[in-house]
Design a protein around this motif. Structure first.
Motif, PDB file in Angstrom:
ATOM      1  N   ASP A  93       3.521 -28.117 -65.261  1.00  0.00           N
ATOM      2  CA  ASP A  93       3.248 -29.085 -64.202  1.00  0.00           C
ATOM      3  C   ASP A  93       2.620 -28.408 -62.985  1.00  0.00           C
ATOM      4  N   ILE A  94       2.713 -27.074 -62.914  1.00  0.00           N
ATOM      5  CA  ILE A  94       2.137 -26.318 -61.791  1.00  0.00           C
ATOM      6  C   ILE A  94       0.635 -26.173 -62.064  1.00  0.00           C
ATOM      7  N   PRO A  95      -0.224 -26.486 -61.057  1.00  0.00           N
ATOM      8  CA  PRO A  95      -1.666 -26.347 -61.300  1.00  0.00           C
ATOM      9  C   PRO A  95      -2.022 -24.939 -61.796  1.00  0.00           C
ATOM     10  N   VAL A  96      -2.960 -24.859 -62.739  1.00  0.00           N
ATOM     11  CA  VAL A  96      -3.366 -23.560 -63.301  1.00  0.00           C
ATOM     12  C   VAL A  96      -4.450 -22.937 -62.423  1.00  0.00           C
ATOM     13  N   ALA A  97      -4.334 -21.630 -62.194  1.00  0.00           N
ATOM     14  CA  ALA A  97      -5.280 -20.891 -61.333  1.00  0.00           C
ATOM     15  C   ALA A  97      -5.426 -21.584 -59.986  1.00  0.00           C
ATOM     16  N   GLY A  98      -4.287 -22.060 -59.455  1.00  0.00           N
ATOM     17  CA  GLY A  98      -4.316 -22.849 -58.223  1.00  0.00           C
ATOM     18  C   GLY A  98      -3.783 -22.132 -57.002  1.00  0.00           C
ATOM     19  N   GLY A 175     -10.715 -23.667 -60.728  1.00  0.00           N
ATOM     20  CA  GLY A 175      -9.739 -22.727 -60.190  1.00  0.00           C
ATOM     21  C   GLY A 175     -10.455 -21.642 -59.410  1.00  0.00           C
ATOM     22  N   LEU A 176      -9.680 -20.742 -58.815  1.00  0.00           N
ATOM     23  CA  LEU A 176     -10.266 -19.552 -58.186  1.00  0.00           C
ATOM     24  C   LEU A 176      -9.528 -18.360 -58.779  1.00  0.00           C
ATOM     25  N   SER A 177     -10.280 -17.337 -59.150  1.00  0.00           N
ATOM     26  CA  SER A 177      -9.640 -16.154 -59.700  1.00  0.00           C
ATOM     27  C   SER A 177      -9.090 -15.323 -58.543  1.00  0.00           C
ATOM     28  N   THR A 178      -7.817 -14.960 -58.639  1.00  0.00           N
ATOM     29  CA  THR A 178      -7.197 -14.195 -57.543  1.00  0.00           C
ATOM     30  C   THR A 178      -7.959 -12.889 -57.277  1.00  0.00           C
ATOM     31  N   PRO A 179      -8.314 -12.083 -58.309  1.00  0.00           N
ATOM     32  CA  PRO A 179      -9.075 -10.859 -58.021  1.00  0.00           C
ATOM     33  C   PRO A 179     -10.402 -11.157 -57.325  1.00  0.00           C
ATOM     34  N   ALA A 180     -11.067 -12.260 -57.690  1.00  0.00           N
ATOM     35  CA  ALA A 180     -12.355 -12.600 -57.058  1.00  0.00           C
ATOM     36  C   ALA A 180     -12.135 -12.920 -55.574  1.00  0.00           C
ATOM     37  N   ALA A 227     -11.280 -17.745 -49.682  1.00  0.00           N
ATOM     38  CA  ALA A 227     -11.216 -18.896 -50.599  1.00  0.00           C
ATOM     39  C   ALA A 227     -12.233 -19.959 -50.174  1.00  0.00           C
ATOM     40  N   LEU A 228     -12.365 -20.184 -48.861  1.00  0.00           N
ATOM     41  CA  LEU A 228     -13.331 -21.186 -48.375  1.00  0.00           C
ATOM     42  C   LEU A 228     -14.763 -20.728 -48.612  1.00  0.00           C
ATOM     43  N   SER A 252      -3.376 -22.557 -50.276  1.00  0.00           N
ATOM     44  CA  SER A 252      -2.172 -21.965 -50.855  1.00  0.00           C
ATOM     45  C   SER A 252      -2.538 -20.652 -51.555  1.00  0.00           C
ATOM     46  N   GLY A 253      -2.043 -19.537 -51.050  1.00  0.00           N
ATOM     47  CA  GLY A 253      -2.316 -18.228 -51.659  1.00  0.00           C
ATOM     48  C   GLY A 253      -3.814 -17.993 -51.762  1.00  0.00           C
ATOM     49  N   SER A 254      -4.282 -17.710 -52.993  1.00  0.00           N
ATOM     50  CA  SER A 254      -5.704 -17.452 -53.195  1.00  0.00           C
ATOM     51  C   SER A 254      -6.474 -18.742 -53.475  1.00  0.00           C
ATOM     52  N   GLY A 255      -5.774 -19.902 -53.429  1.00  0.00           N
ATOM     53  CA  GLY A 255      -6.421 -21.192 -53.633  1.00  0.00           C
ATOM     54  C   GLY A 255      -6.782 -21.406 -55.103  1.00  0.00           C
ATOM     55  N   PRO A 256      -7.440 -22.530 -55.385  1.00  0.00           N
ATOM     56  CA  PRO A 256      -7.977 -23.504 -54.439  1.00  0.00           C
ATOM     57  C   PRO A 256      -7.027 -24.654 -54.078  1.00  0.00           C
ATOM     58  N   THR A 257      -5.759 -24.608 -54.529  1.00  0.00           N
ATOM     59  CA  THR A 257      -4.846 -25.665 -54.080  1.00  0.00           C
ATOM     60  C   THR A 257      -4.703 -25.567 -52.566  1.00  0.00           C
TER      61      THR A 257
END
Ligand code: ATP
Length: 315
Positions: A93-98, A175-180, A227-228, A252-257
């Motif tokens: 239920d948690i968004p993936v790569a979010g 999604g956004l990749s955290t390393p990116a 992220a923006l 949220s964190g590295s986004g994109p949520t």
């Protein structure tokens, strides 16, 4: 026999990021808050390691050995000197790569579920060290509630929270990749002195007091500009939430949520409705914090395996 573990998502109310270290990681001052948006992981004995996933984002979850839940089961089995003969079913239920640590959550849940299924009673410190090896956010998914993470985020110190905070989380397309996002952070910081990350005393006091206005005035995410920069459309979502009355709007964190702090539960419901109607996000939902870490919520002595809906299997 089957064991079901429920595990929360997280939002970083402060994410202070230092300069890149020689090993490529960044030192952080990371104030984690677990939010009541959950995945559940059910562990059932099987021949070999099997993985199934259901939920709205299930198609984006890898089913091979890169899945963090599978890696957690293998790491625990190796330490216990046994084979990882387990079917892990993730109800996602948690968004993936979010940017909400969904994969980390599943890893912590799988560890707790396998530990119980295999009757290992692994000491908490050992579980935490396996978590830290799996990823910087995994130890927090195990403990939940609120914590300050230092080092690369994995050294945790529990924090006191004096009330319930009401949030809205808006899922973005893609999604956004955290390393990116970290690479973009480094690019944006080029030629600038990056201060050593420290937790904000005012933010920690706001958490302790359970005061949403004080928390709103102090939330801070150093990854937000990165992220923006990678997903400029998020600015419209942030603006829509602010216009709808959010006390604070942040990535949220590295986004994109994106995360929106509300005054109370009715305000959160209104903001979620306005964000959904704004057309600036894929969906918006409310969740309260803090929330407990990975917890066993079900022990079924003889589950009917056929009732577990499966998208796909990994043998
Ligand atoms: P974080 O907030 O910790 O940076 P995130 O919320 O941005 O993480 P995740 O949902 O954890 O991102 O997914 C990041 C990537 O990890 C996904 O793109 C996917 O390929 C991989 N992954 C591995 N295991 C899982 C899992 N169990 N659930 C979701 N993604 C997983």
């Amino acid at each position: 026999m089957s064991i079901t573990v429920r595990v929360p998502a997280k939002v970083n109310v402060q994410l202070a990021v230092g300069a890149p270290r020689p090993d490529g990681y960044h030192d952080l001052a990371n104030v984690f808050l677990a939010v009541g948006l959950y995945d559940t992981v059910t562990a059932t004995p099987a021949d070999g390691l099997r993985l199934t996933v259901t939920g709205p984002d299930a198609a984006q979850v890898p089913l091979d050995g890169s899945n963090l839940a599978a890696r957690a089961a293998l790491a625990l089995a190796e330490r216990a000197g046994r084979t990882a003969d387990v079917h892990l079913h993730i109800a996602k239920d948690i968004p993936v790569a979010g940017g909400m640590a969904g994969g980390s959550a599943d890893a912590a849940a799988a560890l707790v579920a396998c530990d119980a299924l295999w009757g290992l009673a692994t000491p908490r410190e050992v579980l935490l060290s396996i978590c830290a090896d799996l990823g910087s956010d995994v130890p927090f998914s195990l403990v939940g509630e609120a914590a300050l993470g230092t080092g690369r985020g994995e050294k945790l110190e529990p924090l006191e929270v004096g009330g319930t905070f009401h949030w809205v989380f808006a899922a973005a397309d893609g999604g956004l990749s955290t390393p990116a996002v970290y690479r973009e952070f480094d690019r944006l910081c080029e030629g600038r002195e990056v201060p050593a990350p420290t937790a904000s005393p005012a933010l920690l006091a706001a958490l302790r007091e359970g005061d949403p206005h004080a928390l709103a005035a102090t939330v801070d995410n150093d990854l937000q500009p990165a992220a923006l920069s990678l997903n400029p459309a998020l600015a419209a979502t942030l603006a829509a939430g602010t216009e709808a009355g959010a006390l604070a709007a942040l990535v949220s964190g590295s986004g994109p949520t994106t995360a929106f702090l509300a005054e109370d539960a009715p305000a959160a419901a209104r903001i979620a409705e306005a964000l959904t109607a704004s057309g600036t996000c894929r969906s918006a939902r409310v969740a309260a914090s803090p929330a407990p870490g990975a917890t066993v919520v079900g022990q079924d002595p003889e589950p009917d395996r056929d009732t577990v809906p499966a998208r796909a299997d990994q043998g």
